[in-house]
Design an enzyme around this catalytic site. Structure first.
Site, PDB file in Angstrom:
ATOM      1  N   THR A 342      42.961  46.739  35.995  1.00  0.00           N
ATOM      2  CA  THR A 342      41.607  46.259  35.806  1.00  0.00           C
ATOM      3  C   THR A 342      40.661  46.968  36.772  1.00  0.00           C
ATOM      4  O   THR A 342      41.076  47.832  37.526  1.00  0.00           O
ATOM      5  CB  THR A 342      41.575  44.729  36.015  1.00  0.00           C
ATOM      6  OG1 THR A 342      40.273  44.246  35.774  1.00  0.00           O
ATOM      7  CG2 THR A 342      41.972  44.361  37.430  1.00  0.00           C
ATOM      8  N   GLY A 424      45.404  44.896  39.771  1.00  0.00           N
ATOM      9  CA  GLY A 424      46.797  44.814  40.175  1.00  0.00           C
ATOM     10  C   GLY A 424      47.663  43.713  39.626  1.00  0.00           C
ATOM     11  O   GLY A 424      48.745  43.467  40.155  1.00  0.00           O
TER      12      GLY A 424
END
Length: 529
Positions: A342, A424
């Protein structure tokens, strides 16, 4: 890692994982836009410059604070298709059948713009905020090191990602540094979106093109599924920490997981524990384990399952989590790992308003499917569903999938003092625990807090073991002590990009001055006016 320093300003600031996107947001602030306007322009530009992590065909989450410190969240989560009967065995993680949830990023940004215009007096139009992204897509930009890394990393999977490698490779190879990346199809899509507004993505000309492209590719998503997509505006969850409160999204995000980790750590006096010591890392890791046990048991779409939110952040439950931690012994750990990638965007303006935002296509390159001739890469967030009967995240028509994304804010004395978030997946709450303790407990400068060595518990893209990964610049005596306590240690190179790409903006509650940074492991940058 490239040496970087924190940025400073009293007039406005943006942080993101790509310098060009940060500049796009800063330009909006400098021309009279507010924090929401800047965040929209930044993330729209990231949909162009960071296509492996972010795109129009994904989901997005925002925390929005006005000048009084009042915070609301926007959860842009696409729901599962109406027709799920064809899914048996396991859910694909790549390909058109992995494109089984709608994409809510565009609606989330559209709803944020409504807050800007209706509540904050914002003067920027939707078209104004998309124009920088359109220019980048048409004119091109130098490919990022992150994109080159992930193209190279996935080369061995090229056969399962034909759209990606046909589109993003150059003459069959990872493009060289400085390669000019242009995306004319995406530019045309952004122009249509700019002209027709955000709901056209779901119900208009663009929505029809997307539905046709999905059907042709082999996805079960339909135009009706798209038209039913709506982001939700909700109050944040909170947990007390060091005289203030940490704020996060409601389930089905793991925002509550980050809150639990920090709520457990609140029970320990970190001021008497050296930063970066074995005791520091051990407490972080063990708090993560306690919160992950709850997450895997309970966190799902509360429209479909009972998520005991109040219990999970209650004082007795957090006390029990803290009491379960042995200071001299690691809890054994093989538990399911969630992948995902992301982008984080933070924005703050001179009027004291701010935004903390994450947007995603789930796995790097999402489903791997580009939709028709739109240039839109569709995400694969539906891969986080389960087909196991009775599982809290079992696939059901219209259900929202579990989400790893959890941007956050720290508010004290009624004022937002920290904006933070990270890339992550499972690493998000872990990275945030390290960054937040360094910022709040140890008083570190944002860049120093981001650059310090971190950990990652469990599997990664490159290591299938359930070990505790540590960056190699963790102090050798701390590593030896952690091994003595029973942690199975694997060392990764210092500054490893697998350790997440967090960003931070710290805001002084008295002067309003801002200090920001983006992880030196990324291509990112914080800049102030």
């Amino acid at each position: 890692m490239t040496p970087k320093t924190s940025a400073h300003s009293t007039q406005g600031m943006v942080t993101s994982p790509h310098a060009l996107a940060t500049q796009c947001g800063l330009d909006v602030l400098a021309s009279g836009g507010n924090a929401i306007d800047a965040a929209i322009a930044t993330v729209a530009s990231l949909c162009v410059t960071y296509p492996h992590f972010c795109g129009l065909g994904g989901d997005a989450f925002l925390l929005v604070s006005d000048a009084t410190g009042a915070v609301q969240t926007i959860s842009g989560i696409g729901q599962a298709v109406a027709e799920v009967s064809g899914y048996t065995g396991s859910i694909p993680v790549r390909g058109p059948r992995a494109a089984l949830t709608t994409a809510a990023t565009v609606d989330a940004l559209g709803q944020a713009l409504s807050i800007s215009q209706n509540d904050w007096g914002g003067k920027k139009s939707w078209s104004d905020l998309l124009s920088p992204a359109i220019a980048l897509a048409h004119e091109g930009f130098a490919i990022s090191e992150s994109e080159r890394f992930w193209l190279d990393f996935r080369l061995k999977e090229a056969n399962s990602l034909p759209d990606i490698y046909d589109t993003y490779l150059h003459e069959g190879q990872v493009p060289p540094r400085g390669f000019l990346r242009q995306q004319s199809a995406l530019a045309r899509t952004l122009e249509t979106l700019a002209e027709r507004g955000p709901r056209d993505f779901y119900e208009g000309q663009l929505g029809r093109a997307i539905a046709d492209g999905l059907r042709t590719a082999g996805s079960p998503l339909t135009g009706k599924d798209l038209a039913q997509t709506r982001a939700r505006i909700e109050p944040p969850l909170s947990v007390a920490y060091r005289g203030g409160e940490l704020l996060a999204h409601q389930p089905p995000t793991q925002g509550i997981t980050t809150l639990q980790i920090m709520g457990i750590l609140e029970r320990f006096d970190l001021r008497n524990i050296a930063e970066g010591s074995a005791d520091h890392y051990h407490l972080l890791v063990e708090a993560v384990k306690q919160a992950f046990l709850d997450r895997n048991r309970w966190v799902a779409d509360p429209d479909f399952v009972n998520v005991p939110v109040e219990k999970m952040v209650s004082a007795p439950h957090l006390n029990a989590g803290a009491n379960a931690i042995r200071r001299d012994q690691a809890l054994r750990w093989p538990h399911p790992y969630q992948h995902g990638d992301t982008v984080y965007v933070g924005a703050a303006d001179a009027a004291g308003r701010s935004v903390s935002l994450l947007a995603t296509v789930y796995f790097d390159w999402g489903s791997g499917v580009l939709i028709g001739d739109t240039g839109i890469l569709w995400h694969n967030r539906g891969a986080s569903f389960s087909l196991e009967p009775g599982h809290p995240n079992v696939l059901v028509a219209g259900k929202r999938p579990f989400h790893t994304l959890n941007p956050g804010m720290y508010r004290k004395d009624g004022k937002v003092q920290l904006l933070y978030g990270t890339q992550g997946a499972d690493g998000q709450p872990q990275t945030l625990s390290a960054v937040l303790t360094r910022l709040i407990d140890y008083g570190m400068d944002p860049m120093a807090a981001l650059a310090a060595p971190r950990f990652l518990l469990g599997k990664t893209f490159s290591d299938a073991t359930d070990s505790l990964k540590l960056e190699a610049d963790v102090a050798p005596e701390a590593i030896a002590d952690l091994r003595q306590r029973g942690h199975a240690i694997s060392l990764l190179a210092a500054g490893n990009p697998l350790m997440g790409h967090p960003g931070v903006i710290a805001i002084d509650s008295v002067s309003g001055s801002m200090t920001g940074a983006h992880d030196p492991r990324s291509d990112g940058l914080a800049r102030g006016i």
